[in-house]
Design a protein around this motif. Structure first.
Motif, PDB file in Angstrom:
ATOM      1  N   GLN A   1     -31.868 -24.587 -41.953  1.00  0.00           N
ATOM      2  CA  GLN A   1     -32.955 -24.079 -41.132  1.00  0.00           C
ATOM      3  C   GLN A   1     -33.199 -25.335 -40.110  1.00  0.00           C
ATOM      4  O   GLN A   1     -33.112 -26.433 -40.627  1.00  0.00           O
ATOM      5  CB  GLN A   1     -34.187 -23.681 -41.763  1.00  0.00           C
ATOM      6  CG  GLN A   1     -34.180 -22.464 -42.577  1.00  0.00           C
ATOM      7  CD  GLN A   1     -34.019 -21.336 -41.657  1.00  0.00           C
ATOM      8  OE1 GLN A   1     -34.359 -21.152 -40.663  1.00  0.00           O
ATOM      9  NE2 GLN A   1     -33.341 -20.086 -42.036  1.00  0.00           N
TER      10      GLN A   1
ATOM     11  N   GLN B  83     -30.897 -32.163 -32.945  1.00  0.00           N
ATOM     12  CA  GLN B  83     -31.676 -31.340 -33.832  1.00  0.00           C
ATOM     13  C   GLN B  83     -31.562 -31.666 -35.334  1.00  0.00           C
ATOM     14  O   GLN B  83     -30.290 -31.800 -35.497  1.00  0.00           O
ATOM     15  CB  GLN B  83     -31.366 -30.026 -33.611  1.00  0.00           C
ATOM     16  CG  GLN B  83     -32.061 -28.953 -34.581  1.00  0.00           C
ATOM     17  CD  GLN B  83     -33.456 -28.782 -34.193  1.00  0.00           C
ATOM     18  OE1 GLN B  83     -33.968 -28.574 -33.127  1.00  0.00           O
ATOM     19  NE2 GLN B  83     -34.532 -29.294 -35.228  1.00  0.00           N
ATOM     20  N   THR B  84     -32.409 -32.093 -36.005  1.00  0.00           N
ATOM     21  CA  THR B  84     -32.203 -32.089 -37.592  1.00  0.00           C
ATOM     22  C   THR B  84     -32.269 -30.751 -38.321  1.00  0.00           C
ATOM     23  O   THR B  84     -33.101 -29.840 -38.034  1.00  0.00           O
ATOM     24  CB  THR B  84     -33.306 -32.983 -38.235  1.00  0.00           C
ATOM     25  OG1 THR B  84     -33.390 -34.274 -37.405  1.00  0.00           O
ATOM     26  CG2 THR B  84     -33.050 -33.230 -39.563  1.00  0.00           C
ATOM     27  N   ASN B  85     -31.165 -30.466 -39.014  1.00  0.00           N
ATOM     28  CA  ASN B  85     -31.135 -29.376 -40.163  1.00  0.00           C
ATOM     29  C   ASN B  85     -31.670 -29.678 -41.371  1.00  0.00           C
ATOM     30  O   ASN B  85     -31.403 -30.748 -41.890  1.00  0.00           O
ATOM     31  CB  ASN B  85     -29.859 -28.660 -40.017  1.00  0.00           C
ATOM     32  CG  ASN B  85     -29.329 -28.344 -38.584  1.00  0.00           C
ATOM     33  OD1 ASN B  85     -30.174 -27.727 -38.014  1.00  0.00           O
ATOM     34  ND2 ASN B  85     -28.011 -28.469 -38.231  1.00  0.00           N
ATOM     35  N   ILE B  86     -32.462 -28.562 -42.151  1.00  0.00           N
ATOM     36  CA  ILE B  86     -33.085 -28.717 -43.358  1.00  0.00           C
ATOM     37  C   ILE B  86     -32.118 -27.681 -44.161  1.00  0.00           C
ATOM     38  O   ILE B  86     -31.985 -26.618 -43.773  1.00  0.00           O
ATOM     39  CB  ILE B  86     -34.485 -28.146 -43.209  1.00  0.00           C
ATOM     40  CG1 ILE B  86     -35.218 -29.272 -42.389  1.00  0.00           C
ATOM     41  CG2 ILE B  86     -35.065 -28.450 -44.702  1.00  0.00           C
ATOM     42  CD1 ILE B  86     -35.163 -30.693 -42.858  1.00  0.00           C
TER      43      ILE B  86
ATOM     44  N   ARG C 125     -39.445 -29.568 -34.058  1.00  0.00           N
ATOM     45  CA  ARG C 125     -39.237 -30.882 -33.316  1.00  0.00           C
ATOM     46  C   ARG C 125     -40.494 -30.852 -32.404  1.00  0.00           C
ATOM     47  O   ARG C 125     -40.726 -29.637 -31.916  1.00  0.00           O
ATOM     48  CB  ARG C 125     -37.945 -30.866 -32.877  1.00  0.00           C
ATOM     49  CG  ARG C 125     -37.790 -29.989 -31.839  1.00  0.00           C
ATOM     50  CD  ARG C 125     -36.211 -30.269 -31.389  1.00  0.00           C
ATOM     51  NE  ARG C 125     -36.201 -31.534 -30.690  1.00  0.00           N
ATOM     52  CZ  ARG C 125     -34.821 -32.165 -30.419  1.00  0.00           C
ATOM     53  NH1 ARG C 125     -33.709 -31.035 -30.782  1.00  0.00           N
ATOM     54  NH2 ARG C 125     -34.610 -33.093 -29.774  1.00  0.00           N
TER      55      ARG C 125
ATOM     56  N   THR D 173     -35.579 -29.488 -50.599  1.00  0.00           N
ATOM     57  CA  THR D 173     -35.004 -29.485 -49.258  1.00  0.00           C
ATOM     58  C   THR D 173     -34.478 -30.814 -48.707  1.00  0.00           C
ATOM     59  O   THR D 173     -34.923 -31.864 -49.456  1.00  0.00           O
ATOM     60  CB  THR D 173     -35.915 -28.842 -48.345  1.00  0.00           C
ATOM     61  OG1 THR D 173     -37.187 -29.971 -48.246  1.00  0.00           O
ATOM     62  CG2 THR D 173     -36.612 -27.406 -48.380  1.00  0.00           C
ATOM     63  N   THR D 174     -33.583 -30.931 -48.104  1.00  0.00           N
ATOM     64  CA  THR D 174     -33.040 -32.094 -47.590  1.00  0.00           C
ATOM     65  C   THR D 174     -32.380 -31.993 -46.244  1.00  0.00           C
ATOM     66  O   THR D 174     -31.981 -30.838 -45.879  1.00  0.00           O
ATOM     67  CB  THR D 174     -31.693 -32.493 -48.685  1.00  0.00           C
ATOM     68  OG1 THR D 174     -31.340 -33.940 -48.596  1.00  0.00           O
ATOM     69  CG2 THR D 174     -30.774 -31.861 -48.714  1.00  0.00           C
ATOM     70  N   THR D 175     -31.993 -33.182 -45.766  1.00  0.00           N
ATOM     71  CA  THR D 175     -31.362 -33.383 -44.554  1.00  0.00           C
ATOM     72  C   THR D 175     -29.913 -33.877 -44.593  1.00  0.00           C
ATOM     73  O   THR D 175     -29.733 -34.221 -45.854  1.00  0.00           O
ATOM     74  CB  THR D 175     -32.003 -34.104 -43.630  1.00  0.00           C
ATOM     75  OG1 THR D 175     -31.952 -35.793 -44.101  1.00  0.00           O
ATOM     76  CG2 THR D 175     -33.453 -34.064 -43.369  1.00  0.00           C
TER      77      THR D 175
ATOM     78  N   GLU E 271     -35.012 -28.062 -38.255  1.00  0.00           N
ATOM     79  CA  GLU E 271     -36.492 -28.546 -38.387  1.00  0.00           C
ATOM     80  C   GLU E 271     -37.174 -28.631 -37.164  1.00  0.00           C
ATOM     81  O   GLU E 271     -36.878 -28.776 -36.093  1.00  0.00           O
ATOM     82  CB  GLU E 271     -36.206 -30.316 -38.848  1.00  0.00           C
ATOM     83  CG  GLU E 271     -37.722 -30.791 -39.017  1.00  0.00           C
ATOM     84  CD  GLU E 271     -37.255 -32.274 -39.516  1.00  0.00           C
ATOM     85  OE1 GLU E 271     -37.920 -32.681 -40.450  1.00  0.00           O
ATOM     86  OE2 GLU E 271     -36.764 -32.939 -38.758  1.00  0.00           O
TER      87      GLU E 271
END
Length: 246
Positions: free
Chosen positions: A217, A229-232, A221, A179-181, A219
């Motif tokens: 998806q 918002q951070t997405n994975i 928080r 997985t990664t951002t 992340e």
């Protein structure tokens, strides 16, 4: 499109396309429609007739006085001025093409007048008439379409190649990373050497593939946390295939 065209465009630096150098030339696309190892020679009578006509034009413009820096005034008829005025306010300043092509076409107006002048002189006239403007505009239009065909198509092909390479790189990165951002894709996968547009195009292609090759998806928080918002990103279930356009 031939490899030679793409190579030539690659050798032409961006600044040469926009600094007033390249747009001094009328670029015309031409194709060979047949391969003839032993072409038929042009009849000598046709060659002689063309030579006579050219000598007549050179005599009309007093070409022998070129070293005297003499001038022959060329003017437009009233009708030709009307047509040129319409073109100058419309088609000759059309900027609907890409930024690169528009930069290449900035000198359409003076090119049109120069061509029209040549056509008038070939008719042994010192006045540019309607037919000369129309004939010149035909060449200008061909030049416009040639520039669009060569430079826009080549740009599209180069962008597609970059996107294809980015798609493969992201998939390989996710296979190792899991997985990664988005930040990690930019900084770790590409080491900051890929543009946002290229990465966006690659991610979009992976998402729009059938079936989608990656998932996104949000992340989890912390409650009341601020910021975006951070997405994975992760590979879809099952073995993905490269969503590469041919």
């Amino acid at each position: 499109m031939g490899i030679g065209v793409v190579s030539a465009i690659g050798l032409m630096r961006a600044r040469e396309l926009t600094n007033g150098c390249a747009n001094r030339f009328l670029m015309l696309w031409a194709e060979r429609d047949k391969v003839v190892p032993f072409p038929k020679a042009t009849p000598q009578d046709s060659v002689d007739a063309l030579a006579v006509r050219m000598l007549g034009v050179l005599d009309f413009v007093q070409a022998e006085r070129v070293t005297e820096r003499d001038h022959m005034r060329i003017e437009l008829t009233t009708q030709a001025q009307g047509i040129y005025s319409q073109l100058y306010r419309g088609e000759l300043i059309d900027d609907s093409a890409s930024e690169r092509v528009t930069a290449l076409l900035e000198r359409r107006a003076p090119m049109l007048l120069r061509l029209a002048m040549i056509f008038a002189l070939c008719d042994l006239q010192t006045q540019i008439d309607v037919q000369h403007i129309q004939a010149a505009m035909g060449w200008i239009r061909h030049g416009v379409e040639s520039a669009k065909f060569v430079f826009d198509k080549a740009t599209d092909a180069a962008d597609s190649d970059r996107t294809n390479a980015a798609v493969k790189r992201i998939v390989d990165f996710l296979r190792v990373k899991g997985t990664t951002t988005r930040w990690q894709i930019t900084k770790e996968c590409f080491q900051g050497h890929a543009s946002k547009a290229t990465i966006d195009a690659a991610i979009e292609r992976l998402l729009l593939a059938s079936p989608p090759q990656i998932t996104i998806q949000p992340e989890p928080r912390i409650r009341c946390a601020r910021g975006r918002q951070t997405n994975i990103y992760a590979l879809s279930v099952g073995r993905p295939v490269y969503a590469v356009e041919k």
